[in-house]
Design an enzyme around this catalytic site. Structure first.
Site, short mmCIF file in Angstrom:
data_model
loop_
_atom_site.label_atom_id
_atom_site.label_comp_id
_atom_site.label_asym_id
_atom_site.label_seq_id
_atom_site.Cartn_x
_atom_site.Cartn_y
_atom_site.Cartn_z
N CYS A 49 0.87 -1.22 -0.31
CA CYS A 49 0.07 0.04 -0.07
C CYS A 49 0.88 1.38 0.15
CB CYS A 49 -0.99 0.01 1.18
SG CYS A 49 -0.33 0.18 2.54
N HIS A 100 -2.76 0.85 7.00
CA HIS A 100 -3.04 0.82 5.36
C HIS A 100 -3.26 2.41 4.89
CE1 HIS A 100 -4.42 -0.98 1.78
NE2 HIS A 100 -5.36 -0.56 1.75
N ASN A 112 -5.81 1.01 -4.08
CA ASN A 112 -4.81 0.78 -3.11
C ASN A 112 -4.54 -0.69 -3.42
OD1 ASN A 112 -6.57 -1.01 -0.67
ND2 ASN A 112 -7.67 -0.65 -2.24
#
Length: 139
Positions: A49, A100, A112
């Site tokens: 990510c 994240h 993502n």
């Protein structure tokens, strides 16, 4: 199922230079959809990510972001989640230790590097998996 591409027309209310940067960030982020998940060791072919965010901002806007989610959450300005603009960064977890990060692309959608199984995908913000905070890097 592939989700439709999010329009970047929402960026039109931003200053011209920011709008162009936001459009470039969104465009490059969307181009990464379908790539694999990895730790960035394979260059622009696989991402986790934070390496996805780092790569897109460097290539599309010439902005050097830190490598980790933990450090990326410290960059830019805090943005209320109901005032998101294309190019904003979304974070999950606590604001001091997020786990994240994703790039908001407009239309309640984000790009993502989701999981090793999913790779880079376009997703819709949902109440099931709602971001904790957002940061605006493009000024």
């Amino acid at each position: 199922a592939t989700l439709p591409k999010a329009p970047v027309s929402q960026a039109a209310s931003l200053p011209a230079s920011t709008s162009a940067q936001a459009a470039a960030v969104v465009n490059l982020a969307e181009q990464q959809v379908g790539k694999g998940y990895g730790w960035g060791a394979n260059g622009p072919d696989s991402f986790d990510c934070s390496s996805l965010v780092q790569y897109v901002y460097q290539q599309a806007a010439g902005i050097n972001l830190p490598r980790t989610t933990y450090d990326q959450v410290k960059v830019g300005e805090d943005v209320p989640l109901d005032q998101l603009q294309p190019g904003d960064l979304l974070f999950w977890g606590s604001t001091t230790a997020p786990y994240h990060v994703a790039i908001y692309v407009g239309n309640n959608q984000y790009v993502n590097a989701a999981t090793p199984e999913q790779g880079v995908i376009l997703q819709i913000i949902s109440s099931y998996y709602y971001p904790t905070c957002a940061r605006r890097v493009l000024q």
